[in-house]
Design a protein around this motif. Structure first.
Motif, short mmCIF file in Angstrom:
data_model
loop_
_atom_site.label_atom_id
_atom_site.label_comp_id
_atom_site.label_asym_id
_atom_site.label_seq_id
_atom_site.Cartn_x
_atom_site.Cartn_y
_atom_site.Cartn_z
N GLN A 1 12.27 -9.78 -0.90
CA GLN A 1 11.12 -9.87 -0.01
C GLN A 1 11.27 -8.98 1.23
OE1 GLN A 1 10.79 -14.01 0.88
NE2 GLN A 1 10.10 -14.55 -1.19
N TYR A 2 12.50 -8.64 1.57
CA TYR A 2 12.77 -7.83 2.76
C TYR A 2 13.74 -6.72 2.39
CZ TYR A 2 10.87 -11.84 5.28
OH TYR A 2 10.07 -12.85 5.72
N GLU A 3 13.56 -5.57 3.01
CA GLU A 3 14.52 -4.49 2.92
C GLU A 3 15.16 -4.33 4.29
OE1 GLU A 3 13.11 -1.39 -0.53
OE2 GLU A 3 12.68 -0.87 1.53
N TYR A 4 16.44 -4.04 4.29
CA TYR A 4 17.19 -3.89 5.54
C TYR A 4 17.76 -2.47 5.57
CZ TYR A 4 17.01 -8.97 5.74
OH TYR A 4 16.58 -10.27 5.78
N GLU A 5 17.51 -1.80 6.67
CA GLU A 5 18.01 -0.44 6.89
C GLU A 5 19.00 -0.49 8.05
OE1 GLU A 5 18.52 3.54 6.31
OE2 GLU A 5 17.09 2.38 5.14
N ILE A 6 20.19 0.05 7.83
CA ILE A 6 21.24 0.06 8.85
C ILE A 6 21.21 1.39 9.59
CG2 ILE A 6 23.73 -0.07 9.26
CD1 ILE A 6 22.46 -2.66 8.26
N GLY A 7 21.24 1.30 10.91
CA GLY A 7 21.33 2.50 11.74
C GLY A 7 22.78 2.83 12.02
N GLU B 1 22.63 -1.21 14.47
CA GLU B 1 21.22 -1.54 14.53
C GLU B 1 20.71 -1.75 13.12
OE1 GLU B 1 19.14 1.40 16.82
OE2 GLU B 1 20.30 0.94 18.62
N GLU B 2 19.86 -2.74 12.98
CA GLU B 2 19.33 -3.07 11.66
C GLU B 2 17.81 -3.17 11.78
OE1 GLU B 2 20.71 -6.35 8.60
OE2 GLU B 2 19.62 -7.26 10.28
N GLU C 1 11.08 -5.40 12.04
CA GLU C 1 11.79 -5.98 13.18
C GLU C 1 13.12 -5.25 13.33
OE1 GLU C 1 12.43 -10.19 13.44
OE2 GLU C 1 10.47 -10.60 12.54
N ASN C 2 13.47 -4.98 14.57
CA ASN C 2 14.74 -4.31 14.84
C ASN C 2 15.69 -5.28 15.52
OD1 ASN C 2 13.93 -1.74 13.89
ND2 ASN C 2 12.80 -1.41 15.78
N ASN D 1 38.68 -9.59 4.41
CA ASN D 1 38.93 -10.94 3.89
C ASN D 1 38.13 -12.01 4.63
OD1 ASN D 1 40.34 -11.10 6.28
ND2 ASN D 1 42.32 -11.43 5.35
N ARG D 2 37.50 -11.62 5.76
CA ARG D 2 36.71 -12.59 6.51
C ARG D 2 35.88 -11.83 7.54
NH1 ARG D 2 40.76 -15.56 8.97
NH2 ARG D 2 40.22 -14.81 11.02
N PHE D 3 34.70 -12.35 7.83
CA PHE D 3 33.91 -11.77 8.91
C PHE D 3 33.05 -12.86 9.52
CE2 PHE D 3 30.71 -11.72 5.68
CZ PHE D 3 29.49 -11.72 6.33
N GLN D 4 32.61 -12.58 10.73
CA GLN D 4 31.77 -13.54 11.44
C GLN D 4 30.78 -12.75 12.28
OE1 GLN D 4 34.01 -16.13 13.99
NE2 GLN D 4 32.22 -16.86 15.07
N GLN D 5 29.51 -13.15 12.19
CA GLN D 5 28.50 -12.51 13.03
C GLN D 5 28.60 -13.14 14.41
OE1 GLN D 5 24.65 -11.77 11.31
NE2 GLN D 5 23.66 -12.33 13.22
N ILE D 6 28.84 -12.31 15.40
CA ILE D 6 29.02 -12.79 16.76
C ILE D 6 27.69 -12.84 17.51
CG2 ILE D 6 30.11 -12.28 18.98
CD1 ILE D 6 32.37 -10.97 17.44
N ASN D 7 26.86 -11.83 17.28
CA ASN D 7 25.62 -11.75 18.04
C ASN D 7 24.56 -11.00 17.24
OD1 ASN D 7 23.94 -12.06 20.23
ND2 ASN D 7 24.79 -10.32 21.38
N ALA D 8 23.32 -11.38 17.43
CA ALA D 8 22.18 -10.67 16.87
C ALA D 8 21.07 -10.73 17.90
CB ALA D 8 21.74 -11.31 15.56
#
Length: 189
Positions: free
Chosen positions: A121-127, A147-148, A159-160, A179-186
């Motif tokens: 339903q959504y496409e994501y483009e990475i800057g 940036e996404e 949406e950016n 082996n692991r990651f965490q999103q800190i901020n968006a």
């Protein structure tokens, strides 16, 4: 006269003995001074060599860390592209790239075998992304910001966001694997 001759001869012998002893003493002192100078020069050369080896070792360590940091940065960039760059009909390519940079557990968690390249339903483009790395022997970590742009395929609305992740890696052989990651901020902007 005979006594006088014996006395003069005795004095002459004592004088010759004293001169020989003094000469031998000075010769020994000269030899020791030469040896001391030689040893001092040798110690100085060895100290210079130790300094050079330490500097060389530091430079090599710095280059190794820079090389490892570069490898981590490349791994993290592939990871971000594999996980966050979502386009139609690209699941197989994303899966293939992710297999190279994720541990087996992470790969199975985010790219399960039963997942098909179905309708999205959504496409994501990475800057452009920025990666800050840290190496701890066989473990590494990175903070990555990028940036996404998310686009709804239903209505074309975009949406950016600016995303910040903390990524942990482990070294297996010559490769770094996430082996692991965490999103800190968006943050939307």
């Amino acid at each position: 006269m005979k006594q006088e001759l014996l006395l003069k001869t005795g004095l002459l012998m004592v004088a010759i003995f004293m001169i020989g002893t003094v000469w031998f003493g000075f010769q020994t002192i000269d030899d020791q001074a030469t040896m001391i100078d030689s040893l001092t020069q040798k110690v100085k050369r060895q100290k210079d060599q130790i300094k050079f080896l330490k500097a060389s070792s530091k430079q090599e360590s710095r280059q190794t860390i820079q090389s490892e940091s570069k490898n981590i940065e490349e791994t993290v960039n592939v990871f971000v592209q594999s996980l966050y760059q979502v386009k139609k009909d690209q699941l197989d390519k994303r899966r293939e790239n992710a297999k190279e940079v994720l541990t087996q557990d992470m790969f199975q968690e985010y790219f399960p075998a039963e997942e098909k390249d179905g309708k999205i339903q959504y496409e994501y483009e990475i800057g452009e992304s920025t990666v800050y790395t840290r190496v701890h022997g066989e473990n590494g970590s990175a903070i990555v910001t990028f940036e996404e742009t998310m686009e709804s395929l239903a209505n074309g609305r975009k949406e950016n966001s600016k995303i910040t992740l903390e990524v942990n890696l482990q070294k297996e052989g010559s490769k770094w694997l996430v082996n692991r990651f965490q999103q800190i901020n968006a943050e939307s902007f």
